[in-house]
Design a protein around this motif. Structure first.
Motif, short mmCIF file in Angstrom:
data_model
loop_
_atom_site.label_atom_id
_atom_site.label_comp_id
_atom_site.label_asym_id
_atom_site.label_seq_id
_atom_site.Cartn_x
_atom_site.Cartn_y
_atom_site.Cartn_z
N LEU A 90 46.18 48.71 44.60
CA LEU A 90 44.78 48.30 44.73
C LEU A 90 44.01 48.92 43.58
CD1 LEU A 90 42.56 46.92 46.45
CD2 LEU A 90 42.38 49.06 47.75
N ILE A 91 43.31 48.08 42.82
CA ILE A 91 42.54 48.55 41.66
C ILE A 91 41.08 48.26 41.94
CG2 ILE A 91 42.23 48.36 39.17
CD1 ILE A 91 45.18 47.17 39.18
N LEU A 92 40.29 49.32 42.12
CA LEU A 92 38.88 49.20 42.50
C LEU A 92 38.02 49.55 41.29
CD1 LEU A 92 39.13 50.92 46.00
CD2 LEU A 92 39.12 48.46 45.48
N GLU A 93 37.43 48.55 40.70
CA GLU A 93 36.70 48.72 39.45
C GLU A 93 35.19 48.61 39.66
OE1 GLU A 93 40.10 47.41 36.32
OE2 GLU A 93 38.32 46.14 36.43
N ASP A 94 34.48 49.68 39.28
CA ASP A 94 33.02 49.65 39.27
C ASP A 94 32.51 49.15 40.63
OD1 ASP A 94 32.79 49.99 36.15
OD2 ASP A 94 34.20 48.35 36.49
N THR A 95 32.94 49.82 41.68
CA THR A 95 32.63 49.35 43.02
C THR A 95 32.37 50.54 43.94
OG1 THR A 95 33.35 47.76 44.70
CG2 THR A 95 35.06 49.24 43.82
N SER A 139 33.30 45.23 41.26
CA SER A 139 31.96 45.17 41.84
C SER A 139 32.04 44.58 43.25
CB SER A 139 31.05 44.35 40.91
OG SER A 139 29.69 44.53 41.24
N TRP A 140 31.32 43.48 43.55
CA TRP A 140 31.45 42.84 44.86
C TRP A 140 32.92 42.51 45.15
CZ3 TRP A 140 31.75 40.40 49.33
CH2 TRP A 140 32.35 39.14 49.41
N GLY A 141 33.68 42.15 44.12
CA GLY A 141 35.09 41.89 44.32
C GLY A 141 35.84 43.11 44.82
N GLY A 142 35.34 44.30 44.53
CA GLY A 142 35.93 45.53 45.06
C GLY A 142 35.68 45.68 46.55
N TRP A 143 34.48 45.32 47.01
CA TRP A 143 34.22 45.36 48.46
C TRP A 143 35.14 44.39 49.17
CZ3 TRP A 143 28.45 43.93 47.32
CH2 TRP A 143 27.91 44.88 46.44
N LEU A 144 35.27 43.20 48.56
CA LEU A 144 36.16 42.19 49.11
C LEU A 144 37.62 42.69 49.12
CD1 LEU A 144 36.82 39.33 50.06
CD2 LEU A 144 36.63 38.56 47.68
N PHE A 195 46.05 40.02 40.69
CA PHE A 195 45.21 39.05 41.39
C PHE A 195 43.77 39.56 41.33
CE2 PHE A 195 44.62 36.82 45.78
CZ PHE A 195 44.04 35.73 45.17
N CYS A 196 42.92 38.86 40.57
CA CYS A 196 41.58 39.35 40.25
C CYS A 196 40.51 38.77 41.18
CB CYS A 196 41.23 38.98 38.81
SG CYS A 196 42.29 39.73 37.56
N LEU A 197 39.69 39.64 41.73
CA LEU A 197 38.55 39.26 42.55
C LEU A 197 37.29 39.68 41.83
CD1 LEU A 197 39.83 40.46 46.06
CD2 LEU A 197 40.22 38.26 44.93
N ASN A 198 36.51 38.71 41.39
CA ASN A 198 35.34 39.02 40.55
C ASN A 198 34.11 39.40 41.36
OD1 ASN A 198 35.48 35.79 40.79
ND2 ASN A 198 33.34 36.42 40.72
#
Length: 296
Positions: A127-132, A107-112, A33-36
């Motif tokens: 949980l996959i936190l990318e560039d955040t 990015s912002w999707g990581g904060w979310l 489930f991707c959060l951009n």
């Protein structure tokens, strides 16, 4: 490797009276489930970079957050809060019947994703936190370090325009452009999905929550900090970042040290979009993590 794929399904979901559009790829039992990022960006750039996971048996779901892409675009600034976006994300997951997911936030999707994980930990397999980041004040200090590499005259010039609010001055924009090519995407030609998302950027949510550009945080997220809450997250976590990322490796290390079950991958020669800049390193790392945490 990434490629542009037509979604198998396009869903329209009503959330608090607004239309949210989601996209689904594949039919695997495990959902990514991707959060951009953004805020204010359509999901194209992240969707196209991860829809290829269907080749490995995963279902991939992404959605245009309220105010972006094909979703409704209200102008009420009171809507642009991380808490409301957390509830929107949960509404999408519930409406699509996704069950427990591998949540991937960029990015912002990581904060979310972090705030979602703290609110609904029972809904996540990983949980996959990318560039955040998880600590905005720390990030702001790191951005000052990146800006300082432009030289004292350029820094003084940027500070002058920021004090005056003249963010659209050509010399200020030129400095931001240099920083973007150093720390956002280091490719000489940015991929079509990235350009498509950037060309459709809704600056309303972005300016309200972040600021006028990637290197100035003055919006309602400028004091956001979840480092002290991260030890309470028990799910496996993968943190990824680029060597030259605007959301720097130091920010990633800060998250890793606070999380009880986290691993960190830093991709050489990449910045904020390793899935486009270093795909031969990025995809094996992501797939290895996912495969180790698939349901047996």
């Amino acid at each position: 490797m990434w490629r542009e794929i037509e979604p198998d399904a396009r869903h329209e979901i009503e959330v608090d009276g607004y239309r949210i559009v989601a996209y689904s790829f594949g039919s695997g039992d495990e959902t990514v489930f991707c959060l951009n990022g953004g805020p204010g960006l359509p999901c194209d750039y992240l969707r196209e970079a991860h829809s290829c996971l269907i080749d490995k048996g995963y279902r991939v779901v992404a959605f245009d957050q309220l105010g972006t892409g094909a979703s409704d675009r209200p102008s009420n600034k009171a809507l642009w809060t991380i808490g409301r976006y957390v509830q929107e994300t949960e509404a999408v997951r519930t409406a699509l019947g996704l069950g427990k997911v591998h949540m991937l936030g960029h990015s912002w999707g990581g904060w979310l994703a972090i705030d979602y994980a703290l609110t609904y930990p029972e809904n996540l397999k990983t949980l996959i936190l990318e560039d955040t980041v998880a600590d905005m004040p720390h990030l702001i200090s790191e951005l000052e370090r990146l800006r300082a590499a432009l030289g004292p005259e350029s820094v003084a010039m940027m500070q002058k325009h920021e004090a005056r609010g003249t963010y659209d001055h050509p010399e200020y924009l030129a400095a931001v452009t240099i920083l973007n090519y150093r720390h956002v995407c280091r490719l000489p030609e940015w991929p079509a999905p990235v350009r498509r998302s950037l060309d459709d950027w809704n600056m309303g949510p972005y300016q309200t929550m972040q600021g006028s550009n990637e290197f100035l945080y003055i919006g309602n997220l400028k004091d956001w900090n979840r480092i002290s809450d991260l030890p309470g997250l028990s799910m496996p976590v993968l943190i990824t970042t680029g060597e030259h990322d605007e959301l720097t490796p130091a920010c990633s290390v800060r998250m890793k040290l606070a999380l009880p079950h986290a691993e960190l991958k830093v991709f050489a020669n990449a910045s904020h979009m390793p899935f486009y800049e270093s795909p031969h390193d990025y995809y094996p790392a992501l797939l290895d993590f996912l495969s180790r945490h698939r349901a047996s």
